[in-house]
Design an enzyme around this catalytic site. Structure first.
Site, PDB file in Angstrom:
ATOM      1  N   HIS A 161     -24.616  13.201  21.649  1.00 42.13           N
ATOM      2  CA  HIS A 161     -25.553  12.149  22.046  1.00 42.13           C
ATOM      3  C   HIS A 161     -26.988  12.609  21.865  1.00 42.13           C
ATOM      4  O   HIS A 161     -27.267  13.818  21.859  1.00 42.13           O
ATOM      5  CB  HIS A 161     -25.362  11.790  23.527  1.00 42.13           C
ATOM      6  CG  HIS A 161     -24.107  11.054  23.845  1.00 42.13           C
ATOM      7  ND1 HIS A 161     -23.319  11.382  24.929  1.00 42.13           N
ATOM      8  CD2 HIS A 161     -23.502   9.998  23.250  1.00 42.13           C
ATOM      9  CE1 HIS A 161     -22.277  10.560  24.970  1.00 42.13           C
ATOM     10  NE2 HIS A 161     -22.369   9.717  23.968  1.00 42.13           N
ATOM     11  N   CYS A 248     -25.288  12.972  32.293  1.00 42.35           N
ATOM     12  CA  CYS A 248     -24.052  12.196  32.112  1.00 42.35           C
ATOM     13  C   CYS A 248     -23.383  11.798  33.425  1.00 42.35           C
ATOM     14  O   CYS A 248     -22.649  10.818  33.481  1.00 42.35           O
ATOM     15  CB  CYS A 248     -23.026  13.004  31.309  1.00 42.35           C
ATOM     16  SG  CYS A 248     -23.632  13.726  29.790  1.00 42.35           S
TER      17      CYS A 248
END
Length: 253
Positions: A161, A248
């Site tokens: 990501h 996250c």
């Protein structure tokens, strides 16, 4: 400034989560302990934390950031690229609808994961990665525009990501790895370079003038402190085994 956060306890099935890390299976009991310490760090940063119970149906469900984006104007339910994660958004949608009056969604063929979205004021940088495609990014840009917010894309290569290696620390400070040091999109920021051997620590997390830093990366921690921030070290070794990091594990709003 953030006031609240949403987290989800890791499930026992965590050991079967998606990963490219090659660091071995996570220790479930240690992950539980680390997750509780993470919650305590959020509280220390002044957040009221909603803790959702573990969901054994979804091994990766503790990584709640990927399933939604919470902005000042609206919430956006994402569309994870991996089929095994799609069901996570159903329950989380219900939770978010209870706290956000406006909830938008990303629809197929668009894919979007929150780990690819970095907020800088009213501007949202969207990483185009294996998990977030152009269809999803363009949908998000359109949604943001409806509420006076801005979105733009950034190419992401060889990492999971965007926020795996880029983190905005407010005050025009951007924590980056060497992969992003020469990105034209980020030239206007004060770039704090993370050493190659500490690249995992590029996913540090600013919350209300405190920066959470993964434990075990002293050079990065020192650079962040030299930039004027108080830091809190948080051990997330078991989540790293599943490609997860500090951002996250929560949705902040």
């Amino acid at each position: 400034m953030f006031k609240k956060a949403i987290v989800r306890k890791p499930c026992k099935n965590l050991i079967n989560g998606l990963t490219t890390a090659n660091l071995g299976k996570p220790d479930y009991l240690l992950a539980l302990k680390q997750h509780q310490e993470y919650i305590e760090a959020l509280v220390e940063c002044g957040l009221e934390v909603t803790v959702l119970e573990a969901n054994e149906n979804y091994p990766d469900s503790t990584f709640v950031e990927d399933t939604a984006l919470l902005t000042s104007e609206c919430a956006v339910i994402t569309n994870p690229a991996t089929h095994s994660r799609n069901g996570e958004i159903i329950e989380l949608s219900q939770v978010i609808e209870n706290v956000y009056p406006i909830v938008e969604t990303i629809a197929t063929p668009g894919t979007l994961e929150g780990g690819d979205v970095m907020m800088v004021g009213n501007h949202f940088y969207i990483g185009l990665s294996e998990r977030t495609n152009l269809f999803g990014a363009n949908q998000l840009i359109g949604i943001l525009a409806k509420y006076g917010l801005i979105g733009s894309t950034v190419t992401v290569e060889n990492i999971l990501h965007l926020k795996s290696e880029v983190s905005y620390l407010e005050n025009n400070n951007l924590l980056v790895t060497t992969s992003f040091i020469n990105k034209l999109e980020f030239k206007k920021y004060n770039l704090i370079l993370v050493d190659d051997d500490e690249s995992y620590a590029a996913n540090s997390l600013w919350i209300n003038n405190i920066v959470l830093v993964p434990k075990g990366f002293p050079n990065t921690k020192n650079k962040i402190e030299q930039a004027g921030y108080k830091t809190i070290e948080v051990d997330v070794s078991e989540f790293r085994k599943l490609d997860g990091g500090l951002s996250c594990l929560s949705l902040r709003y």
